[in-house]
Design an enzyme around this catalytic site. Structure first.
Site, PDB file in Angstrom:
ATOM      1  N   LYS A 138      -3.856  -0.229  -7.802  1.00  0.00           N
ATOM      2  CA  LYS A 138      -4.739  -0.246  -6.627  1.00  0.00           C
ATOM      3  C   LYS A 138      -5.993   0.563  -6.951  1.00  0.00           C
ATOM      4  CE  LYS A 138      -5.999   0.269  -2.113  1.00  0.00           C
ATOM      5  NZ  LYS A 138      -5.206   1.130  -1.229  1.00  0.00           N
ATOM      6  N   ASP A 188      -1.282  -1.924   6.775  1.00  0.00           N
ATOM      7  CA  ASP A 188      -1.997  -0.689   6.439  1.00  0.00           C
ATOM      8  C   ASP A 188      -1.862   0.402   7.494  1.00  0.00           C
ATOM      9  OD1 ASP A 188      -3.639   0.899   4.777  1.00  0.00           O
ATOM     10  OD2 ASP A 188      -5.442   0.337   5.888  1.00  0.00           O
TER      11      ASP A 188
END
Length: 410
Positions: A187, A320
């Site tokens: 990421k 998220d």
């Protein structure tokens, strides 16, 4: 080896967006052995007659932070890793209770959490972890206030969402180190963010050369890179470097969307986090000065998803959420329903995530050879997505890898 037959079920075919009536499914061990339109001989298998109830694949979430137990990221570095793990265990268990059998962690989870779930020490979804997200100094992963000169914690533990790296040598070393620790994907923070104190949303982070180096290292290790990115310049830079998925993308424009479609990259909107930060962010402990950045992102989130859907982008399901707001994970279904059909939302949370994770045929489907990740739903979610909300209350049975986590069937 344990075996289970699900008899007389309405099988949800996610790829076709249809219910197939009166199907029979045999599970042996952790995998689906057979799917038939005729009754199966059970032998020693346990037979569960669903009486027409819906049998669907387990759900996937492509963007979670299971170790983000506080809404203020700056607090995480001051918490004991043992304490974070204990609270993450509850978050994982509740995700599985909502029907999520595979999740991709976008920063903070580590090998230990994933292994504990795999071994059954913790109840939770299959955990595809990124390890620590990569951020440049002063970027979205740098949570230090302006007056702090101390370098971030010199050692990385569960709950540390990101690591700082600058220049080609450092970014290569960081990727290699996260891969050494078993990261399923890498990421990066490609733009400014709301949950960091010093980087405006419009900041583009990492140079083109750094991004290409990161992607190259990941590809050499047979994996890929996901990128936190909000603005067209950040999105286009990431896509040009070969990033596989764009996370959030609230401010994406037509040109960036065209490039995303051309590159066959994935788009992972996370509508619910902005919705809940606007509703509960302050009381959840999210820094008030950072909520100002959330307002613009919230205003554009739904339009970005709508535009991507119209362009034919490959859209995966993500949430998220952070801190106490994890409980709203399934609200993402209702928010997406404003611009997508129920079948399209379910596809995003099943087959599209499987494609993104490079697990096509293994998860997100009910087919021979696939993982036995199965949900029994009291009703038809293709008509009513609300059946996938309410903390799993409409799910009579939840199975992950052939193990039954919940069973309310008579």
């Amino acid at each position: 080896m344990t075996a289970t037959v699900f008899a007389h079920c309405s099988l949800l075919d996610a790829a076709r967006g249809q219910l197939l009536p009166d199907r029979h499914v045999l599970v042996e061990g952790a995998y689906i052995k057979e799917v038939s339109d005729r009754p199966l001989k059970t032998g020693q298998a346990v037979s569960l007659d669903l009486g027409g109830r819906t049998l669907m694949p387990g759900l996937c979430d492509a963007h979670v932070h299971v170790s983000a137990v506080e809404a203020d990221f700056a607090k995480l570095d001051r918490l004991s890793p043992a304490y974070i793990t204990a609270r993450a265990a509850r978050i994982l268990r509740e995700m599985l209770g909502r029907g999520f059998t595979t999740v991709r962690d976008a920063g903070g989870a580590d090998w230990g959490l994933a292994q504990a779930v795999q071994e059954g020490l913790l109840a939770g979804p299959r955990l595809l972890y990124s390890g620590h997200a990569l951020s440049r100094t002063g970027g979205h992963g740098d949570t230090r206030p302006r007056g702090e000169d101390r370098y971030p914690r010199p050692f990385l533990t569960v709950g540390t969402l990101a690591r700082l790296c600058d220049g080609l040598t450092e970014v290569r070393r960081a990727v290699r180190d996260e891969l050494r620790k078993g990261a399923h994907q890498i990421k990066i923070m490609a733009s400014g963010g709301a949950a960091s104190p010093n980087d405006p949303i419009a900041f583009v982070q990492f140079s083109p050369e750094e991004m290409r180096a990161i992607v190259g290292e990941a590809e050499d290790a047979q994996t890929y890179v996901m990128a936190h990115a909000y603005t067209p310049p950040a999105i286009k830079r990431a896509l040009a470097a070969g990033v596989r998925s764009i996370e959030h993308g609230n401010l994406i424009d037509g040109e960036a969307l065209d490039l995303l479609v051309e590159k066959r990259a994935f788009f992972v909107p996370t509508l619910v986090t902005y919705e809940m930060l606007m509703r509960e962010g302050k009381e959840s402990g999210f820094p008030p000065e950072q909520l100002v950045k959330v307002q613009e992102l919230h205003a554009h989130a739904l339009a970005a998803l709508d535009a991507a859907q119209r362009k034919g982008a490959r859209i995966a399901f993500g949430t998220d959420l952070i801190g106490p707001m994890h409980r709203h994970q399934s609200l993402e279904f209702a928010l997406r329903r404003q611009v997508q059909k129920p079948a399209e939302v379910i596809q995003a949370a099943t087959i599209r995530c499987a494609e993104l994770f490079n697990l096509t045929g293994h998860i997100g489907v009910i087919a021979p050879g696939a993982c036995a990740d199965l949900l029994v739903v009291e009703g038809n979610p293709l008509e009513d997505l609300g059946l996938l909300q309410d903390q799993g209350s409409h799910l009579s049975l939840i199975m992950k890898a052939g193990q039954i986590f919940k069973n309310r069937l008579a």
